[in-house]
Design an enzyme around this catalytic site. Structure first.
Site, PDB file in Angstrom:
ATOM      1  CE  LYS A 255      69.509   6.218 113.722  1.00 28.71           C
ATOM      2  NZ  LYS A 255      69.221   6.252 112.283  1.00 28.71           N
ATOM      3  NE  ARG A 330      69.403  15.159 106.195  1.00 30.88           N
ATOM      4  CZ  ARG A 330      68.825  14.338 105.317  1.00 30.88           C
ATOM      5  NH1 ARG A 330      67.997  14.830 104.402  1.00 30.88           N
ATOM      6  NH2 ARG A 330      69.058  13.049 105.349  1.00 30.88           N
TER       7      ARG A 330
END
Ligand code: BES
Ligand code: ZN
Ligand code: ZN
Length: 476
Positions: A255, A330
């Protein structure tokens, strides 16, 4: 915050009277002159009138009635205003008297005061000086029931617990430390906790959790909490699942630092929410069999980190092509959702700071949700969300979105296209479910950079009061 039922005496130095507009602030505590002063102020649309009687300070709160917002939320926000005022006055206790036509008014006002009183100041040298003075809320017995008082105390305490877990930085909250704190909550509240260590997670072949953990030098953990009282309304357990990424750097799909990675200690907000929920459920002794699962690890680009392009085998055997290591939530959730099948659950509800796309849709005003649970279940959740002012917006799980996560070389890939990211993430999770299921994406609401009403800076616990409201009304 301490709550108690007491008797109004002359010794009470700070008294809050909740009134309807129509009653124009009459009270045995006020002289005729003070009453007419209050009435005049109220006519001027002043919703909170302060009357200083030297030794005693009386506040008249007018029921905040308007079309845009239910009176409950108006009172919570007024509670925040009151909390602010009383701390400036260095008040230690406040006595609440509800004289209005709204029987829950004292509850909601006190809830606002209590939620606004949360502080995360342990790391300050002058924490003692920074601490709020207001620590006690008293009620007369006509203003609240003992049962409601107990409920209010437990719920607001659990909100503080969730916020604390989120606010602790990574260097104080590794995946293993999170599991320890969860066990401690279980001991305090009365639920059972079992923690799988890294060796056990390897033995189980939880490939999603292990892939994300590969770039970290700290081991993962998998916490299983269970609360099962003698009498339960549900035959099969309700299972809660919380994303426990104790820090999300993005892994090798790193990020950008500014404005993006800096709040990623909060990527375990789902875990904090379900753990605090278990605390409240057990303390409230709800007649429900509830299990909560927290898969936890940090997501790092260490030298053995999983790479974009890797194909991993998940706990249920599904193969996944990892095309972005930042779509890690996920992967850990999928293993927990598969684990949940062993209970033949009545319903599984997951909470996760899963996608920036969810935050892009509703900002900090609502959670995004989707799932396969029955329509009337969804409606009950929406109702609880409205009542607690923790609102939600539903997205569809149409099969077309499932097409977007098909891989050329494996069963699934872990990202969809450029758009619809909140839904493709939901579709990914759905693949691992085999029961009625709801997924709450709390990425937009779980962490605040500015104080908003009774919501503090940092972890918000947004969604927790909604969930508890749902469970409190379960089967009713
Ligand atoms: N933890 C983030 C999602 C997030 C974003 C939470 C902003 C809170 C605030 C998640 O793991 C993530 O990075 N998601 C990616 C998915 C993408 C790579 C498909 C995202 O949303 O950008
Ligand atoms: Zn990520
Ligand atoms: Zn994440």
């Amino acid at each position: 915050m301490q709550f108690k039922i007491s008797v109004l005496s002359l010794k009470k130095s700070t008294v809050l009277i909740i009134n309807d507009a129509a009653q124009l602030a009459k009270s045995e505590l006020l002289s005729p002159l003070e009453s007419s002063f209050a009435a005049a102020e109220i006519k001027k649309e002043n919703k909170l009138v302060s009357i200083n009687q030297y030794g005693r300070h009386i506040y008249i709160c007018l029921l905040p009635k308007n079309d845009e917002m239910h009176v409950s939320e108006g009172l919570r926000r007024m509670g925040c205003t009151v909390q602010n005022l009383l701390n400036k006055e260095k008040a230690n206790s406040v006595f609440i008297c509800n004289k209005s036509s709204e029987s829950n008014a004292a509850y909601w006002l006190a809830e606002g005061i209590s939620l606004a009183s949360y502080q995360f100041i342990k790391y300050f040298a002058d924490a003692k000086e920074k601490a709020f003075s207001l620590l006690n809320i008293e009620f007369d017995k006509a203003s609240i029931t003992l049962k409601d008082l107990n409920q209010l105390s437990i719920i607001t305490e659990s909100v503080g617990i969730a916020r604390n877990l989120v606010n602790e930085p990574l260097n104080a909250m590794s995946a293993v430390e999170l599991s320890r704190q969860i066990s401690a909550l279980g001991k305090a509240a009365g639920f059972k906790t079992t923690v799988l260590t890294k060796a056990q997670i390897i033995k189980e072949k939880m490939g999603g959790i292990l892939a994300v953990n590969r770039g970290s030098i700290d081991p993962p953990s998998f916490s299983v909490m269970e609360y099962k009282p003698a009498k339960t309304l549900n035959k099969q357990p309700i299972v809660l699942v919380g994303k426990g990424i104790v820090y999300d750097t993005g892994g090798l799909s790193l990020k950008p630092t500014a404005n993006s990675m800096d709040r990623m200690k909060s990527d375990m907000s789902g875990a904090a929410l379900v753990s605090a929920a278990m605390y409240a459920i057990a303390k409230l002794q709800l007649p429900l069999h509830v299990i909560a699962l927290v898969p936890a690890t940090d997501n790092r680009p260490g030298e053995n980190a999983y790479v974009p392009g890797d194909v991993i085998r998940m706990y249920d055997g599904t193969t996944v092509e990892v095309l972005n290591t930042d779509a890690e939530g996920r992967l850990v959730l999928a293993d927990a959702l598969h684990w949940a099948k062993r209970y033949k659950p009545e319903m599984v509800i997951d909470f996760a700071t899963l996608t920036g796309a969810a935050a892009a849709i509703s900002g900090s005003e609502a959670m995004i949700y989707m799932g396969t649970a029955a329509e009337n279940t969804k409606q009950s959740f929406e109702k609880s969300g409205a009542q607690q002012y923790e609102r939600m917006v539903q997205l569809p799980l149409w099969p077309e979105y499932g097409e977007m996560i098909k891989s050329d070389i494996a069963d699934l890939k872990n990202i969809g296209g450029a758009y619809g990211g909140a839904i493709t993430a939901g579709k990914f999770l759905e693949h691992f479910t085999a029961y009625p299921w709801l997924h709450f994406d709390i990425a937009g609401v779980s962490f605040a950079t500015a104080k908003k009403n009774y919501q503090s800076v940092g972890g918000t616990a947004f969604g927790l009061r909604m969930l508890l409201d749902y469970l409190l009304h379960y089967g009713k």
